[in-house]
Design a protein around this motif. Structure first.
Motif, PDB file in Angstrom:
ATOM      1  N   LYS A  68      -5.249  -6.128  -0.504  1.00  0.00           N
ATOM      2  CA  LYS A  68      -4.312  -5.081  -0.091  1.00  0.00           C
ATOM      3  C   LYS A  68      -4.875  -4.280   1.081  1.00  0.00           C
ATOM      4  N   MET A  69      -6.190  -4.027   1.032  1.00  0.00           N
ATOM      5  CA  MET A  69      -6.808  -3.217   2.080  1.00  0.00           C
ATOM      6  C   MET A  69      -7.036  -4.006   3.365  1.00  0.00           C
ATOM      7  N   HIS A  70      -7.397  -5.277   3.240  1.00  0.00           N
ATOM      8  CA  HIS A  70      -7.860  -6.007   4.414  1.00  0.00           C
ATOM      9  C   HIS A  70      -6.959  -7.165   4.861  1.00  0.00           C
ATOM     10  N   ALA A  71      -6.000  -7.578   4.035  1.00  0.00           N
ATOM     11  CA  ALA A  71      -5.183  -8.731   4.439  1.00  0.00           C
ATOM     12  C   ALA A  71      -3.765  -8.652   3.885  1.00  0.00           C
ATOM     13  N   SER A  72      -3.243  -7.442   3.749  1.00  0.00           N
ATOM     14  CA  SER A  72      -1.931  -7.276   3.112  1.00  0.00           C
ATOM     15  C   SER A  72      -0.808  -7.942   3.893  1.00  0.00           C
ATOM     16  N   GLU A  73      -0.949  -7.998   5.233  1.00  0.00           N
ATOM     17  CA  GLU A  73       0.114  -8.592   6.043  1.00  0.00           C
ATOM     18  C   GLU A  73      -0.006 -10.120   6.127  1.00  0.00           C
TER      19      GLU A  73
END
Length: 432
Positions: A68-73
């Protein structure tokens, strides 16, 4: 006698899913590791498997928070939603265990007035400054001196706790003779709380052959803050060494144990030389050296394809962890058949010159009376010596039958250990 299949014969995955599952257990990430998370997230083919495995191996909250913090997109929306949903379930389960922990401490530990030291799980998270609700826990572990266990058991029973006679069948011990036998002889006394959470009361830290000093461990326990109360946990360096010993005994088969490892290693209270000195005194220095190497490998998944999984110590820990990634308890039981002294992945984990003393300790542990024996025969206390006699006879018979295989294992382990040491030294020389 036909030897059991060796660990080297098991296959293991090294794809993006495996790398991402292990990498996301870390407490903090470097810039390179964040880039690795993002790249690996683009390569995962089966997000359903990723979510299922993270949940099954108790790292779902770590995986969700990291992605969620580093690769949510990058992660598909439906995968993020599945991670979040499963993470919430894990947090709710952790809250239930935390509530049972607090109640047990107040009603049983404080009320009985005994000395103790909590270990692993929630106590570890609080001691090393990681949110305890992020770390899934199924039970509460506490170390208590043998002389105080009966007092603690009686206190717990008076507060509505139940004493389990067997961890597999979950039978409840109600007869006074059974209660006293379990409190006197069981290595781990199992209490079921009114919240249906298991409380494991340990009389010792070592399982078979490693001799931790229980009294010193309890006396040297340190105060830790937990949800507004003060508890005592193992001294940090001892806690680290014990956790490495315990988790390697179980082949690093749960991913939240990797989080434990990294959480402790990045904490200022764990200093490498002190940990290695303590491990050397216990006879397991190579195991702790391997844990340091293992932690480095987890954080550098790009290096996995370049390492020799049979030559380096940390790589052997990584290998058994990856073997267990898709397996469950049955697989771990299969792997146990190849253990050295019933404790170690291989004999290289034992410090040089300590094998015989470990074998002697293991032998002494195996001949102790068991709860299963007592439940079968129900001998009165003055006939308990018969349990010892039966176990000695059984162990002698098994030792003679397995002697050729044991000699072969020791010879193979020593050969592998020498080869591993030579490669490690050559690798060190190459960097000088």
């Amino acid at each position: 006698m036909t030897p059991k299949a060796s660990i080297a014969q098991y296959e293991f995955r090294q794809d993006a899913t495996a790398k991402l599952l292990l990498l996301t257990t870390r407490r903090v990430f470097s810039d390179d590791q964040i880039r690795a998370i993002r790249q690996l997230a683009t390569e995962v083919k089966d997000w359903d498997f990723f979510v299922e495995t993270a949940a099954k191996k108790f790292s779902i909250t770590f995986a969700y928070n990291a992605l969620k913090m580093h690769a949510s997109e990058i992660v598909p929306t439906e995968a993020v939603e599945a991670l979040e949903k499963s993470s919430r379930r894990s947090t709710l389960a952790a809250m239930r265990v935390a509530a049972a922990f607090i109640n047990f401490h107040k009603k049983c530990i404080e009320h009985s007035g005994i000395k103790y030291a909590y270990l692993k799980g929630i106590a570890l998270s609080c001691q090393f400054d990681r949110p305890y609700l992020d770390r899934f826990s199924r039970d509460v572990d506490v170390l208590v001196d043998s002389d105080d266990i009966q007092v603690l058991v009686d206190t717990a029973l008076s507060k509505g706790y139940q004493l389990l006679s067997d961890s597999n069948s979950k039978e409840i011990a109600t007869k006074r003779s059974d209660i006293e036998f379990i409190a006197r002889h069981s290595p781990v006394v199992l209490l079921k709380s009114p919240e249906f959470v298991l409380i494991e009361v340990h009389r010792k830290m070592g399982k078979m052959s490693v001799s931790f000093d229980t009294k010193s461990a309890i006396d040297e326990a340190v105060e830790v803050s937990f949800s507004g109360i003060t508890i005592r946990a193992l001294e940090p360096t001892l806690h680290f060494v014990y956790v490495c010993y315990h988790h390697s005994r179980h082949f690093w088969s749960h991913l939240h144990w990797l989080s434990d490892l990294h959480t402790m290693l990045v904490h200022e209270d764990v200093e490498r030389q002190r940990a290695l000195t303590l491990a050397s005194s216990l006879g397991i220095k190579p195991s702790i050296e391997a844990a340091y190497d293992f932690n480095e490998l987890i954080g550098a998944p790009d290096s996995w394809g370049k390492i020799d999984y049979t030559a380096t110590r940390g790589a052997q820990f990584l290998r058994v962890c990856l073997i267990n990634l898709e397996g469950g308890r049955e697989l771990e039981y299969q792997l146990r058949e190849s253990k050295t002294l019933g404790e170690f992945i291989s004999a290289w984990q034992i410090s040089p010159g300590r094998y015989f003393s470990f074998w002697r300790n293991s032998w002494a542990t195996r001949i102790r009376p068991s709860v299963a024996q007592h439940m079968k025969y129900q001998f009165p206390r003055y006939f308990h010596w018969m349990y010892w006699a039966e176990n000695i006879l059984i162990l002698m018979k098994n030792s003679i039958a397995h002697l050729p295989l044991q000699i072969a294992r020791v010879f193979h382990a020593r050969t592998s250990m020498r080869a591993s040491e030579e490669k490690r030294i050559e690798g060190d020389d190459a960097h000088e």
